[in-house]
Scaffold this motif. Sequence first.
Motif, PDB file in Angstrom:
ATOM      1  N   HIS A  83       8.447 -32.520  30.943  1.00 54.21           N
ATOM      2  CA  HIS A  83       7.773 -31.611  31.875  1.00 54.21           C
ATOM      3  C   HIS A  83       7.437 -30.279  31.199  1.00 54.21           C
ATOM      4  CE1 HIS A  83       8.340 -34.426  35.042  1.00 54.21           C
ATOM      5  NE2 HIS A  83       8.431 -33.556  36.042  1.00 54.21           N
ATOM      6  N   ILE A  84       8.379 -29.761  30.413  1.00 57.27           N
ATOM      7  CA  ILE A  84       8.144 -28.497  29.704  1.00 57.27           C
ATOM      8  C   ILE A  84       6.950 -28.629  28.763  1.00 57.27           C
ATOM      9  CG2 ILE A  84       9.104 -26.951  27.936  1.00 57.27           C
ATOM     10  CD1 ILE A  84      11.834 -27.326  29.300  1.00 57.27           C
ATOM     11  N   ALA A  85       6.905 -29.714  28.010  1.00 58.71           N
ATOM     12  CA  ALA A  85       5.797 -29.937  27.066  1.00 58.71           C
ATOM     13  C   ALA A  85       4.463 -30.027  27.800  1.00 58.71           C
ATOM     14  CB  ALA A  85       6.048 -31.206  26.257  1.00 58.71           C
ATOM     15  N   LYS A  86       4.438 -30.722  28.917  1.00 57.88           N
ATOM     16  CA  LYS A  86       3.191 -30.859  29.694  1.00 57.88           C
ATOM     17  C   LYS A  86       2.753 -29.516  30.284  1.00 57.88           C
ATOM     18  CE  LYS A  86       2.289 -35.261  29.368  1.00 57.88           C
ATOM     19  NZ  LYS A  86       1.057 -35.779  28.814  1.00 57.88           N
ATOM     20  N   VAL A  87       3.699 -28.739  30.796  1.00 56.41           N
ATOM     21  CA  VAL A  87       3.360 -27.424  31.353  1.00 56.41           C
ATOM     22  C   VAL A  87       2.845 -26.507  30.240  1.00 56.41           C
ATOM     23  CG1 VAL A  87       4.285 -25.344  32.458  1.00 56.41           C
ATOM     24  CG2 VAL A  87       4.907 -27.598  33.327  1.00 56.41           C
ATOM     25  N   ASP A  88       3.501 -26.549  29.068  1.00 53.15           N
ATOM     26  CA  ASP A  88       3.040 -25.746  27.928  1.00 53.15           C
ATOM     27  C   ASP A  88       1.626 -26.141  27.524  1.00 53.15           C
ATOM     28  OD1 ASP A  88       5.357 -24.283  27.829  1.00 53.15           O
ATOM     29  OD2 ASP A  88       6.239 -25.438  26.170  1.00 53.15           O
ATOM     30  N   MET A  89       1.361 -27.447  27.491  1.00 53.60           N
ATOM     31  CA  MET A  89       0.035 -27.928  27.116  1.00 53.60           C
ATOM     32  C   MET A  89      -1.008 -27.483  28.141  1.00 53.60           C
ATOM     33  SD  MET A  89      -0.683 -31.694  25.478  1.00 53.60           S
ATOM     34  CE  MET A  89       0.215 -32.481  26.755  1.00 53.60           C
ATOM     35  N   LYS A  90      -0.660 -27.595  29.429  1.00 48.77           N
ATOM     36  CA  LYS A  90      -1.563 -27.182  30.495  1.00 48.77           C
ATOM     37  C   LYS A  90      -1.835 -25.685  30.415  1.00 48.77           C
ATOM     38  CE  LYS A  90       0.103 -27.586  34.627  1.00 48.77           C
ATOM     39  NZ  LYS A  90       0.549 -28.012  35.957  1.00 48.77           N
ATOM     40  N   THR A  91      -0.810 -24.913  30.150  1.00 51.83           N
ATOM     41  CA  THR A  91      -0.951 -23.454  30.048  1.00 51.83           C
ATOM     42  C   THR A  91      -1.799 -23.061  28.852  1.00 51.83           C
ATOM     43  OG1 THR A  91       1.226 -23.194  31.051  1.00 51.83           O
ATOM     44  CG2 THR A  91       0.317 -21.284  29.940  1.00 51.83           C
ATOM     45  N   SER A  92      -1.586 -23.687  27.693  1.00 45.35           N
ATOM     46  CA  SER A  92      -2.378 -23.341  26.505  1.00 45.35           C
ATOM     47  C   SER A  92      -3.824 -23.778  26.672  1.00 45.35           C
ATOM     48  CB  SER A  92      -1.768 -23.944  25.244  1.00 45.35           C
ATOM     49  OG  SER A  92      -1.856 -25.354  25.281  1.00 45.35           O
ATOM     50  N   THR A  93      -4.070 -24.897  27.339  1.00 38.62           N
ATOM     51  CA  THR A  93      -5.438 -25.353  27.592  1.00 38.62           C
ATOM     52  C   THR A  93      -6.145 -24.398  28.540  1.00 38.62           C
ATOM     53  OG1 THR A  93      -4.732 -27.634  27.325  1.00 38.62           O
ATOM     54  CG2 THR A  93      -6.828 -27.287  28.441  1.00 38.62           C
ATOM     55  N   THR A  94      -5.463 -23.979  29.580  1.00 39.06           N
ATOM     56  CA  THR A  94      -6.032 -23.037  30.531  1.00 39.06           C
ATOM     57  C   THR A  94      -6.337 -21.708  29.848  1.00 39.06           C
ATOM     58  OG1 THR A  94      -4.750 -24.056  32.284  1.00 39.06           O
ATOM     59  CG2 THR A  94      -5.677 -21.902  32.747  1.00 39.06           C
ATOM     60  N   THR A  95      -5.439 -21.237  29.022  1.00 37.74           N
ATOM     61  CA  THR A  95      -5.648 -19.983  28.297  1.00 37.74           C
ATOM     62  C   THR A  95      -6.840 -20.086  27.362  1.00 37.74           C
ATOM     63  OG1 THR A  95      -3.268 -19.582  28.387  1.00 37.74           O
ATOM     64  CG2 THR A  95      -4.532 -18.270  26.822  1.00 37.74           C
ATOM     65  N   THR A  96      -6.955 -21.203  26.652  1.00 42.41           N
ATOM     66  CA  THR A  96      -8.089 -21.399  25.743  1.00 42.41           C
ATOM     67  C   THR A  96      -9.405 -21.406  26.480  1.00 42.41           C
ATOM     68  OG1 THR A  96      -6.646 -22.712  24.329  1.00 42.41           O
ATOM     69  CG2 THR A  96      -9.005 -22.902  23.941  1.00 42.41           C
ATOM     70  N   ILE A  97      -9.454 -22.071  27.595  1.00 39.56           N
ATOM     71  CA  ILE A  97     -10.687 -22.158  28.381  1.00 39.56           C
ATOM     72  C   ILE A  97     -11.080 -20.795  28.913  1.00 39.56           C
ATOM     73  CG2 ILE A  97     -11.678 -23.075  30.526  1.00 39.56           C
ATOM     74  CD1 ILE A  97     -10.065 -25.629  29.993  1.00 39.56           C
ATOM     75  N   THR A  98     -10.136 -20.020  29.400  1.00 39.49           N
ATOM     76  CA  THR A  98     -10.475 -18.733  29.990  1.00 39.49           C
ATOM     77  C   THR A  98     -10.832 -17.688  28.940  1.00 39.49           C
ATOM     78  OG1 THR A  98      -8.140 -18.139  30.062  1.00 39.49           O
ATOM     79  CG2 THR A  98      -9.113 -19.059  32.077  1.00 39.49           C
ATOM     80  N   THR A  99     -10.335 -17.825  27.698  1.00 37.40           N
ATOM     81  CA  THR A  99     -10.649 -16.826  26.694  1.00 37.40           C
ATOM     82  C   THR A  99     -11.959 -17.107  25.962  1.00 37.40           C
ATOM     83  OG1 THR A  99      -9.291 -17.997  25.063  1.00 37.40           O
ATOM     84  CG2 THR A  99      -8.247 -16.206  26.301  1.00 37.40           C
ATOM     85  N   VAL A 100     -12.467 -18.320  26.045  1.00 38.71           N
ATOM     86  CA  VAL A 100     -13.708 -18.667  25.331  1.00 38.71           C
ATOM     87  C   VAL A 100     -14.898 -18.163  26.086  1.00 38.71           C
ATOM     88  CG1 VAL A 100     -15.149 -20.583  24.584  1.00 38.71           C
ATOM     89  CG2 VAL A 100     -12.690 -20.641  24.235  1.00 38.71           C
TER      90      VAL A 100
END
Length: 100
Positions: A83-100
């Motif tokens: 669960h931690i790995a999936k939440v981290d992945m979801k958070t990093s993907t969301t951050t990447t999308i919003t910063t681009v």
Amino acid sequence: MRHLMALMFLVIFCSLQLTSSAPEASNAAKSKCCVKFSNAMIPLRLVKSYYRTDSSCPKPAIVFETDKRLICVDPETSWVNHHIAKVDMKTSTTTTITTV
């Protein structure tokens, strides 16, 4: 007279008990330690984020945050790291999308 003395002793004794336990209670509230762990696996879709409890807590724990509540889980439980790995992945993907 004896009843009055006994009553005064009881009041003083109770006051000392409340005073001596107050610092522990305030520290526990500040560090947000977990007292009990949930045994049920939390559906991943409900988990919004997580955090680890402070190292000063008696038991290390992961706290999963959902829309409705905070859930304490044992970090040694097999599904927790997934669960931690999936939440981290979801958070990093969301951050990447919003910063681009």
